[in-house]
Design a protein around this motif. Structure first.
Motif, mmCIF file in Angstrom:
data_model
loop_
_atom_site.group_PDB
_atom_site.id
_atom_site.type_symbol
_atom_site.label_atom_id
_atom_site.label_comp_id
_atom_site.label_asym_id
_atom_site.label_seq_id
_atom_site.Cartn_x
_atom_site.Cartn_y
_atom_site.Cartn_z
ATOM 1 N N UNK A 78 42.855 -26.425 0.562
ATOM 2 C CA UNK A 78 42.803 -27.271 -0.630
ATOM 3 C C UNK A 78 41.952 -28.514 -0.413
ATOM 4 N N UNK A 79 41.936 -29.038 0.813
ATOM 5 C CA UNK A 79 41.167 -30.251 1.113
ATOM 6 C C UNK A 79 40.033 -29.968 2.102
ATOM 7 N N UNK A 80 39.778 -28.686 2.328
ATOM 8 C CA UNK A 80 38.715 -28.282 3.257
ATOM 9 C C UNK A 80 38.893 -28.942 4.624
ATOM 10 N N UNK A 81 40.111 -28.833 5.168
ATOM 11 C CA UNK A 81 40.433 -29.429 6.457
ATOM 12 C C UNK A 81 40.329 -28.388 7.566
ATOM 13 N N UNK A 82 40.061 -28.851 8.758
ATOM 14 C CA UNK A 82 40.096 -28.026 9.952
ATOM 15 C C UNK A 82 41.194 -28.561 10.872
ATOM 16 N N UNK A 83 41.799 -27.686 11.623
ATOM 17 C CA UNK A 83 42.840 -28.100 12.553
ATOM 18 C C UNK A 83 42.516 -27.543 13.934
ATOM 19 N N UNK A 84 42.395 -28.424 14.914
ATOM 20 C CA UNK A 84 42.072 -28.028 16.280
ATOM 21 C C UNK A 84 43.257 -28.303 17.195
ATOM 22 N N UNK A 85 43.597 -27.323 18.013
ATOM 23 C CA UNK A 85 44.708 -27.443 18.958
ATOM 24 C C UNK A 85 44.161 -27.472 20.377
ATOM 25 N N UNK A 139 56.804 -31.382 9.691
ATOM 26 C CA UNK A 139 56.720 -32.676 9.006
ATOM 27 C C UNK A 139 55.479 -33.453 9.415
ATOM 28 N N UNK A 140 55.170 -33.455 10.717
ATOM 29 C CA UNK A 140 54.012 -34.207 11.198
ATOM 30 C C UNK A 140 52.709 -33.600 10.688
ATOM 31 N N UNK A 141 52.649 -32.272 10.670
ATOM 32 C CA UNK A 141 51.427 -31.628 10.193
ATOM 33 C C UNK A 141 51.278 -31.790 8.678
ATOM 34 N N UNK A 142 52.393 -31.706 7.974
ATOM 35 C CA UNK A 142 52.346 -31.921 6.522
ATOM 36 C C UNK A 142 51.926 -33.352 6.208
ATOM 37 N N UNK A 143 52.409 -34.303 6.988
ATOM 38 C CA UNK A 143 52.023 -35.699 6.806
ATOM 39 C C UNK A 143 50.526 -35.883 7.064
ATOM 40 N N UNK A 144 50.011 -35.200 8.102
ATOM 41 C CA UNK A 144 48.583 -35.294 8.414
ATOM 42 C C UNK A 144 47.736 -34.731 7.286
ATOM 43 N N UNK A 145 48.186 -33.632 6.690
ATOM 44 C CA UNK A 145 47.435 -33.029 5.584
ATOM 45 C C UNK A 145 47.436 -33.952 4.367
ATOM 46 N N UNK A 146 48.597 -34.504 4.043
ATOM 47 C CA UNK A 146 48.717 -35.325 2.833
ATOM 48 C C UNK A 146 47.867 -36.590 2.907
ATOM 49 N N UNK A 147 47.702 -37.147 4.108
ATOM 50 C CA UNK A 147 47.018 -38.421 4.246
ATOM 51 C C UNK A 147 45.689 -38.307 4.983
ATOM 52 N N UNK A 148 45.084 -37.125 4.917
ATOM 53 C CA UNK A 148 43.754 -36.925 5.522
ATOM 54 C C UNK A 148 42.664 -37.010 4.459
ATOM 55 N N UNK A 149 41.517 -37.516 4.882
ATOM 56 C CA UNK A 149 40.344 -37.420 4.022
ATOM 57 C C UNK A 149 39.931 -35.957 3.899
ATOM 58 N N UNK A 150 39.281 -35.631 2.800
ATOM 59 C CA UNK A 150 38.751 -34.279 2.650
ATOM 60 C C UNK A 150 37.617 -34.038 3.653
ATOM 61 N N UNK A 155 56.809 -33.517 27.894
ATOM 62 C CA UNK A 155 55.794 -32.909 27.034
ATOM 63 C C UNK A 155 55.291 -33.978 26.066
ATOM 64 N N UNK A 156 53.985 -34.169 26.048
ATOM 65 C CA UNK A 156 53.373 -35.198 25.214
ATOM 66 C C UNK A 156 52.551 -34.530 24.103
ATOM 67 N N UNK A 157 52.973 -34.763 22.854
ATOM 68 C CA UNK A 157 52.291 -34.211 21.683
ATOM 69 C C UNK A 157 51.577 -35.346 20.946
ATOM 70 N N UNK A 158 50.374 -35.066 20.473
ATOM 71 C CA UNK A 158 49.619 -36.036 19.684
ATOM 72 C C UNK A 158 49.089 -35.352 18.425
ATOM 73 N N UNK A 159 49.404 -35.930 17.262
ATOM 74 C CA UNK A 159 48.888 -35.450 15.980
ATOM 75 C C UNK A 159 47.981 -36.546 15.434
ATOM 76 N N UNK A 160 46.683 -36.260 15.317
ATOM 77 C CA UNK A 160 45.707 -37.259 14.878
ATOM 78 C C UNK A 160 44.919 -36.728 13.691
ATOM 79 N N UNK A 161 44.823 -37.546 12.650
ATOM 80 C CA UNK A 161 44.025 -37.180 11.476
ATOM 81 C C UNK A 161 43.225 -38.392 11.007
ATOM 82 N N UNK A 162 42.204 -38.126 10.203
ATOM 83 C CA UNK A 162 41.352 -39.190 9.667
ATOM 84 C C UNK A 162 41.798 -39.517 8.246
ATOM 85 N N UNK A 163 42.175 -40.770 8.040
ATOM 86 C CA UNK A 163 42.630 -41.218 6.729
ATOM 87 C C UNK A 163 42.583 -42.731 6.661
ATOM 88 N N UNK A 164 42.993 -43.260 5.543
ATOM 89 C CA UNK A 164 42.998 -44.713 5.379
ATOM 90 C C UNK A 164 43.861 -45.367 6.454
#
Length: 360
Positions: free
Chosen positions: A233-240, A261-272, A287-296
């Protein structure tokens, strides 16, 4: 705090000390008087001489009487202190609930430990009252938010269903469009009810973790695959970025809820047309997890409240971005159940969530 035995021991030592001092002073006075009397020439007819002879003859009787009377006076004055202490403590206890008095001050220095205990008790009572008020406020917020968030899609559903009921000759295209909107609102309503149900379960019950070993990398890959329609819907890519195989002991369903929840949050607040990065590392800490997205970039003032119940980044709750503001709160509760930590930071148009789960 001093024990009763310590206080009793201190009182006994004071009594014994004063008794020794009194005895020494009494004997010194007697010796001084004896020396002075020996240096004076006395006459048998002198009344003072006869009185001193009387004292000398009865010294064996008078000296014990003086000692006993002195000891009783010392004990009497020392035993008056506990009653003064008791009155002081009673006054301090009465001041515990005095809202105009910030600190309790007992008059006697010997009660310093009791004074500290009363002040700590007063502070604990005030904290408990504040916690009770906050709990009551949260309960009221739950009712308000529930009414608001459920009313919005419900009102839309009723409106479109009423149109379908009243308009008999509505075109098929419009009919299908209204049905689609009503279905979308119904699904939205179901999601909200599920979120409220989840947070109620976490608040009212102590859920034991159902621990099992799982390939956590495989779980993340499966979750990313399920999110592909949302990415599209937002033309996003997800890299693991993770090892090919990494086993982790956790409650699988609960941790899946966290990642969802974290991935849904990243999708909702990511730039297209941007990329969501998920990183997984194993270290001595766990175990260290990092979820990073580009947004405001999110201001720090909002980051400080992001894990609170019902908190949403958008100012209007009517917005369709995100849910009821419970996802991150639930995620934090699950992570803490696993004795882990979750942090968030935002800068340079990046939003980064970091999760640490220790080895179980």
């Amino acid at each position: 705090m001093k024990s009763k035995n310590e206080l009793l021991k201190k009182a006994m030592l004071r009594i014994i000390g004063f008794a020794i001092i009194y005895t020494c002073v009494l004997f010194v006075i007697i010796l001084i008087a004896w020396n002075l009397a020996s240096q004076i020439t006395w006459y048998a007819s002198d009344p003072l001489y006869r009185f001193l002879l009387f004292i000398q003859d009865g010294l064996v009787i008078f000296l014990p009487i003086l000692l006993i009377v002195g000891y009783l006076v010392i004990v009497f004055f020392e035993l008056r202190k506990p009653y003064a202490y008791l009155e002081d403590v009673i006054q301090g206890v009465q001041n515990i609930n005095d809202r105009h008095l910030h600190l309790i001050h007992l008059e006697h220095d010997e009660l310093r430990d009791v004074n500290d205990l009363l002040n700590q008790t007063k502070a604990d009572i005030e904290l408990n009252e504040q916690a009770a008020k906050m709990a009551e406020q949260k309960k009221n917020d739950l009712i308000v938010y529930l009414a608001h968030d459920l009313k919005t899609p419900l009102t839309s559903m009723i409106g479109y269903l009423t149109i379908l009921k009243d308009e008999k000759d509505i075109p098929q295209q419009s009919h299908d469009h209204y049905v689609e909107i009503a279905l979308d609102k119904a699904e939205r309503l179901e999601d909200l009810i599920n979120e409220f149900f989840e947070i109620t379960r976490f608040n009212l019950t102590q859920q034991a973790l159902e621990l099992s070993r799982i390939d956590i990398v495989r779980l993340l890959e499966q979750l990313i695959y399920e999110f592909k329609p949302m990415f599209k819907d937002k033309n996003l890519q997800c890299e693991l970025d993770a090892p090919r195989l990494l086993e982790m002991k956790c409650d699988v369903q609960k941790m899946q809820r966290v990642f969802d929840n974290l991935l849904k949050n990243a999708v909702n607040y990511s730039f297209e047309n941007t990329v969501i990065h998920i990183t997984l590392l194993q270290s001595e800490k766990g175990y260290e997890f990092t979820f990073e997205n580009q947004g405001n970039t999110i201001p720090q003032a909002k980051l400080d409240h992001i894990f609170e119940q019902f908190y949403r980044l958008d100012s209007s709750r009517a917005s369709h971005t995100g849910g009821a503001g419970l996802g991150l709160s639930i995620s934090k509760a699950i992570i803490e159940q696993h004795h882990g930590q979750i942090q968030v930071e935002s800068y340079d148009e990046k939003i980064i969530f970091k999760v640490l789960i220790p080895l179980l």
